[in-house]
Scaffold this active site. Structure first.
Site, PDB file in Angstrom:
ATOM      1  N   ASP A 201      11.767 -33.057 -21.429  1.00  0.00           N
ATOM      2  CA  ASP A 201      12.753 -32.780 -22.436  1.00  0.00           C
ATOM      3  C   ASP A 201      12.073 -31.771 -23.425  1.00  0.00           C
ATOM      4  OD1 ASP A 201      15.235 -32.634 -23.803  1.00  0.00           O
ATOM      5  OD2 ASP A 201      14.873 -34.646 -24.670  1.00  0.00           O
ATOM      6  N   ASN A 206      10.652 -31.540 -29.888  1.00  0.00           N
ATOM      7  CA  ASN A 206       9.648 -32.266 -29.199  1.00  0.00           C
ATOM      8  C   ASN A 206       8.411 -31.791 -29.435  1.00  0.00           C
ATOM      9  OD1 ASN A 206      11.155 -34.863 -28.783  1.00  0.00           O
ATOM     10  ND2 ASN A 206      11.924 -33.976 -26.817  1.00  0.00           N
ATOM     11  N   ASP A 218       7.282 -37.463 -27.850  1.00  0.00           N
ATOM     12  CA  ASP A 218       8.503 -38.020 -27.132  1.00  0.00           C
ATOM     13  C   ASP A 218       8.538 -37.649 -25.763  1.00  0.00           C
ATOM     14  OD1 ASP A 218      10.754 -39.550 -26.633  1.00  0.00           O
ATOM     15  OD2 ASP A 218      12.000 -38.312 -27.789  1.00  0.00           O
TER      16      ASP A 218
END
Length: 330
Positions: A201, A206, A218
């Site tokens: 992701d 992030n 994350d």
């Protein structure tokens, strides 16, 4: 699930959970931007603050969370700038009452400005290093990014649970079928691709930027998948602009890991899967009070009309030639 998953996660419980791992909070709690889980900066007496993440119940198994932690620690040991969980009492995954949680060091930073010279190449170097390590082993418990799990299942879930307005349902069924056919065609053109452990992701929120460069946070969505999954979200604009951006990323990336150009066939396919998956993610979390309060635009007539139009655009984009790499090679 029909009940609010974090309804019992009170400030007192948070502080008691921290105390269970011998971290004495000073009462200062700052909720950080997270919806899937609950993440807080916790002030600690006579020490720097820490960040604690309470995992959404019933999303990941303990084995799946531990694989995420092990991957982060493996990257950190290789001196890649990731924020890995702290080892407390000999383990990274803690439990207090009904919640699994992990404690992380606090790392500041800001979202990177990708138009600054050299930043895409810098990020590419670290992604290449992450993938070089990610390719050395496979996840045994965490799932892979697949057409079924990111496209077919979430689309059918939305239909079965009557989130699509009745008057738009025929159009949605038609366009999502065309979109998934287009995704499958992209995968066929790409051929047999290697999969590896990914961040999964890798959007800009992030990646936190400091004067020392980026660090990655994350890994909650870490999965097995093609390398391009961690690269395509760095690209935006026209095809020519995205090609130039990708060339800059590869300048750094290929110093550490070889990129297979066939994966460029998947850029719009993966974007399409993310769009379908995101709508279902919101719908599946609608029982969580944080979602209706935050995503007020979701599940309106206009929302679904826009999604149908968006998927139609993706159907057309997936029929276009893939991005070119510097020099026009594909």
């Amino acid at each position: 699930m029909t009940t609010a998953p974090f309804s019992t996660l009170t400030p007192d419980l948070i502080l008691d959970a921290m105390g269970s791992v011998d971290i004495l909070g000073d009462g200062r709690l700052l909720a950080l931007n997270s919806y899937e889980n609950r993440v807080y900066q916790v002030g600690v007496e006579e020490q720097p603050p820490v960040v604690v993440k309470f995992y959404r119940p019933d999303r990941w198994s303990e084995a799946q969370i531990l694989e995420e932690h092990a991957f982060s620690l493996e990257l950190a040991e290789a001196e890649i700038p990731v924020v890995a969980p702290l080892m407390l009492g000999g383990k990274t995954l803690q439990q207090y009452q009904d919640f699994h949680f992990a404690v992380f060091p606090r790392r500041g930073g800001r979202i990177p400005e990708l138009d600054q010279e050299g930043r895409l190449e810098w990020i590419g170097r670290f992604l290449g290093r992450i993938h070089a390590i990610g390719a050395q082993a496979s996840f045994q418990h965490r799932p892979a990014i697949t057409i079924d799990s990111f496209g077919e299942e979430p689309a059918q879930w939305l239909i079965n649970h009557q989130f699509i307005p009745a008057d738009l349902l025929p159009a949605y069924r038609s366009v999502v079928t065309q979109a998934l056919d287009g995704v499958r065609a992209c995968y066929e053109r790409a051929g047999d691709l290697a999969v590896l452990r990914l961040h999964g992701d890798c959007h800009l929120s992030n990646m936190l930027w400091t004067d020392d460069g980026p660090h990655f946070v994350d890994f909650d969505d870490s999965r097995m998948g093609p390398a391009i999954q961690d690269l395509w979200m760095l690209l935006s604009g026209s095809p020519a602009e995205m090609s130039q951006q990708f060339a800059e990323v590869l300048e750094g990336y290929e110093s550490f890991y070889d990129f297979n150009p066939a994966e460029l066939h998947l850029v719009e396919a993966l974007r399409t899967l993310r769009l379908i998956h995101y709508s279902a993610w919101l719908a599946k979390r609608w029982h969580d009070p944080a979602f209706p309060m935050t995503f007020t635009w979701f599940n309106t007539q206009q929302y679904w009309q826009d999604r149908i139009l968006e998927l139609r655009e993706q159907v057309a984009l997936m029929q276009e030639p893939p991005l070119s790499i510097a020099g026009g090679n594909r």
